[in-house]
Design a protein around this motif. Structure first.
Motif, mmCIF file in Angstrom:
data_model
loop_
_atom_site.group_PDB
_atom_site.id
_atom_site.type_symbol
_atom_site.label_atom_id
_atom_site.label_comp_id
_atom_site.label_asym_id
_atom_site.label_seq_id
_atom_site.Cartn_x
_atom_site.Cartn_y
_atom_site.Cartn_z
ATOM 1 N N PHE A 1 6.154 -29.046 8.205
ATOM 2 C CA PHE A 1 7.403 -28.423 7.791
ATOM 3 C C PHE A 1 7.294 -26.925 8.015
ATOM 4 C CE2 PHE A 1 10.059 -26.162 4.762
ATOM 5 C CZ PHE A 1 11.277 -26.830 4.868
ATOM 6 N N ARG A 2 8.257 -26.381 8.730
ATOM 7 C CA ARG A 2 8.315 -24.938 8.998
ATOM 8 C C ARG A 2 9.777 -24.528 9.010
ATOM 9 N NH1 ARG A 2 8.248 -21.203 13.567
ATOM 10 N NH2 ARG A 2 6.777 -19.533 13.152
ATOM 11 N N GLU A 3 10.103 -23.442 8.278
ATOM 12 C CA GLU A 3 11.490 -23.014 8.172
ATOM 13 C C GLU A 3 11.552 -21.495 8.025
ATOM 14 O OE1 GLU A 3 15.338 -24.222 5.457
ATOM 15 O OE2 GLU A 3 13.355 -24.426 4.568
ATOM 16 N N LYS A 4 12.478 -20.860 8.741
ATOM 17 C CA LYS A 4 12.687 -19.424 8.588
ATOM 18 C C LYS A 4 13.373 -19.179 7.242
ATOM 19 C CE LYS A 4 15.268 -15.593 10.420
ATOM 20 N NZ LYS A 4 16.262 -15.179 11.382
ATOM 21 N N VAL A 5 12.792 -18.244 6.453
ATOM 22 C CA VAL A 5 13.320 -17.994 5.113
ATOM 23 C C VAL A 5 13.723 -16.542 4.870
ATOM 24 C CG1 VAL A 5 12.204 -19.983 4.018
ATOM 25 C CG2 VAL A 5 10.966 -17.811 4.186
ATOM 26 N N VAL A 6 13.225 -15.612 5.677
ATOM 27 C CA VAL A 6 13.557 -14.198 5.513
ATOM 28 C C VAL A 6 13.564 -13.552 6.899
ATOM 29 C CG1 VAL A 6 12.961 -11.998 4.390
ATOM 30 C CG2 VAL A 6 12.309 -14.141 3.291
ATOM 31 N N GLY A 7 14.452 -12.578 7.092
ATOM 32 C CA GLY A 7 14.471 -11.815 8.336
ATOM 33 C C GLY A 7 15.019 -10.421 8.097
ATOM 34 N N GLY A 8 14.541 -9.472 8.868
ATOM 35 C CA GLY A 8 15.029 -8.103 8.739
ATOM 36 C C GLY A 8 14.489 -7.206 9.829
ATOM 37 N N THR A 9 15.052 -5.996 9.904
ATOM 38 C CA THR A 9 14.622 -5.028 10.906
ATOM 39 C C THR A 9 14.082 -3.771 10.233
ATOM 40 O OG1 THR A 9 16.855 -4.132 11.057
ATOM 41 C CG2 THR A 9 16.246 -5.805 12.670
ATOM 42 N N PHE A 10 13.160 -3.135 10.919
ATOM 43 C CA PHE A 10 12.503 -1.929 10.429
ATOM 44 C C PHE A 10 12.446 -0.915 11.557
ATOM 45 C CE2 PHE A 10 11.191 -5.501 7.995
ATOM 46 C CZ PHE A 10 11.090 -5.034 6.690
ATOM 47 N N THR A 11 12.762 0.339 11.254
ATOM 48 C CA THR A 11 12.696 1.403 12.247
ATOM 49 C C THR A 11 11.556 2.333 11.884
ATOM 50 O OG1 THR A 11 15.071 1.264 12.621
ATOM 51 C CG2 THR A 11 13.963 3.255 13.399
ATOM 52 N N LEU A 12 10.703 2.580 12.870
ATOM 53 C CA LEU A 12 9.547 3.444 12.683
ATOM 54 C C LEU A 12 9.603 4.555 13.722
ATOM 55 C CD1 LEU A 12 8.467 0.183 12.515
ATOM 56 C CD2 LEU A 12 6.678 1.417 11.341
ATOM 57 N N VAL A 13 9.032 5.713 13.382
ATOM 58 C CA VAL A 13 8.983 6.850 14.288
ATOM 59 C C VAL A 13 7.526 7.161 14.597
ATOM 60 C CG1 VAL A 13 9.425 9.344 14.490
ATOM 61 C CG2 VAL A 13 11.180 7.830 13.578
ATOM 62 N N ALA A 14 7.251 7.386 15.890
ATOM 63 C CA ALA A 14 5.909 7.779 16.321
ATOM 64 C C ALA A 14 5.691 9.248 15.959
ATOM 65 C CB ALA A 14 5.761 7.579 17.828
ATOM 66 N N ILE A 15 4.506 9.560 15.439
ATOM 67 C CA ILE A 15 4.206 10.936 15.038
ATOM 68 C C ILE A 15 2.854 11.375 15.593
ATOM 69 C CG2 ILE A 15 5.615 10.896 12.952
ATOM 70 C CD1 ILE A 15 2.942 10.435 11.374
ATOM 71 N N ASP A 16 2.693 12.714 15.672
ATOM 72 C CA ASP A 16 1.409 13.278 16.078
ATOM 73 C C ASP A 16 0.580 13.626 14.844
ATOM 74 O OD1 ASP A 16 2.427 15.686 15.082
ATOM 75 O OD2 ASP A 16 2.780 16.556 17.069
ATOM 76 N N GLN A 17 -0.536 14.305 15.057
ATOM 77 C CA GLN A 17 -1.434 14.647 13.948
ATOM 78 C C GLN A 17 -0.822 15.656 12.979
ATOM 79 O OE1 GLN A 17 -1.946 14.995 17.154
ATOM 80 N NE2 GLN A 17 -2.941 16.922 17.667
ATOM 81 N N ASN A 18 0.290 16.293 13.352
ATOM 82 C CA ASN A 18 1.000 17.216 12.476
ATOM 83 C C ASN A 18 2.249 16.593 11.874
ATOM 84 O OD1 ASN A 18 -0.800 19.439 13.004
ATOM 85 N ND2 ASN A 18 0.176 19.604 15.010
ATOM 86 N N SER A 19 2.344 15.258 11.971
ATOM 87 C CA SER A 19 3.479 14.491 11.459
ATOM 88 C C SER A 19 4.802 14.847 12.132
ATOM 89 C CB SER A 19 3.601 14.646 9.938
ATOM 90 O OG SER A 19 2.434 14.154 9.307
ATOM 91 N N LYS A 20 4.742 15.317 13.369
ATOM 92 C CA LYS A 20 5.941 15.623 14.154
ATOM 93 C C LYS A 20 6.239 14.451 15.089
ATOM 94 C CE LYS A 20 6.274 19.781 12.500
ATOM 95 N NZ LYS A 20 7.094 19.939 11.349
ATOM 96 N N PRO A 21 7.515 14.112 15.276
ATOM 97 C CA PRO A 21 7.870 12.997 16.167
ATOM 98 C C PRO A 21 7.394 13.239 17.602
ATOM 99 C CG PRO A 21 9.756 13.628 14.826
ATOM 100 C CD PRO A 21 8.699 14.678 14.615
ATOM 101 N N VAL A 22 6.923 12.168 18.212
ATOM 102 C CA VAL A 22 6.480 12.184 19.607
ATOM 103 C C VAL A 22 7.086 10.978 20.324
ATOM 104 C CG1 VAL A 22 4.315 13.429 19.159
ATOM 105 C CG2 VAL A 22 4.351 10.928 19.080
ATOM 106 N N PRO A 23 7.162 11.025 21.643
ATOM 107 C CA PRO A 23 7.702 9.861 22.377
ATOM 108 C C PRO A 23 6.889 8.591 22.124
ATOM 109 C CG PRO A 23 7.606 11.789 23.802
ATOM 110 C CD PRO A 23 6.871 12.149 22.535
ATOM 111 N N VAL A 24 7.604 7.481 21.998
ATOM 112 C CA VAL A 24 6.975 6.179 21.774
ATOM 113 C C VAL A 24 6.160 5.776 23.002
ATOM 114 C CG1 VAL A 24 7.431 3.718 21.472
ATOM 115 C CG2 VAL A 24 8.679 5.386 20.110
ATOM 116 N N CYS A 25 6.724 5.986 24.179
ATOM 117 C CA CYS A 25 6.034 5.577 25.431
ATOM 118 C C CYS A 25 5.440 6.768 26.145
ATOM 119 C CB CYS A 25 7.016 4.869 26.349
ATOM 120 S SG CYS A 25 7.636 3.334 25.667
#
Length: 127
Positions: free
Chosen positions: A103-127
């Motif tokens: 028995f296997r059934e999907k019971v929860v789903g959702g999306t999460f957005t994350l930001v890539a950061i550098d060592q100074n916690s500043k956003p950097v390109p994901v790729c």
């Protein structure tokens, strides 16, 4: 490697047993515990995709469709859904499995957005 190949290779699967200490007074898993596990899965997925440091910036609608009883297994599946310049959106789905049955059934789903950061916690390109 193509982007689609990176998405396929970064898909993350995690399994957990629903022990009594993770349940509420209804003997079902705490919603907050599921959210924590989903956030961890999203983080691992984003990290595996780009091998950068990430921080969570938002979560989308989380749909809890069925309770998760004690004594079952859950599988969390994270997959990259969208890639921005410095952000990445990960879809996490949670599946319930009974231990002694097929028995296997999907019971929860959702999306999460994350930001890539550098060592100074500043956003950097994901790729």
């Amino acid at each position: 490697m193509t982007t689609e190949e990176k998405i396929d290779q970064s898909e993350t699967r995690a399994f957990k047993v629903v022990f009594p200490e993770t349940t509420n007074h209804h003997n079902t898993m705490f919603g907050g515990r599921i959210l924590m596990m989903m956030t961890e899965t999203a983080f691992m997925t984003a990290t595996r995709f780009s091998r950068k440091d990430f921080v969570l910036v938002s979560s989308g609608k989380i749909d809890f469709t069925k309770p998760i009883p004690a004594g079952t297994l859950v599988e969390l599946v994270g997959r990259v859904a969208r890639i921005g310049n410095t952000s990445i959106e990960v879809r996490v789905e949670v599946y319930l499995e009974k231990m002694n049955e097929e028995f296997r059934e999907k019971v929860v789903g959702g999306t999460f957005t994350l930001v890539a950061i550098d060592q100074n916690s500043k956003p950097v390109p994901v790729c």
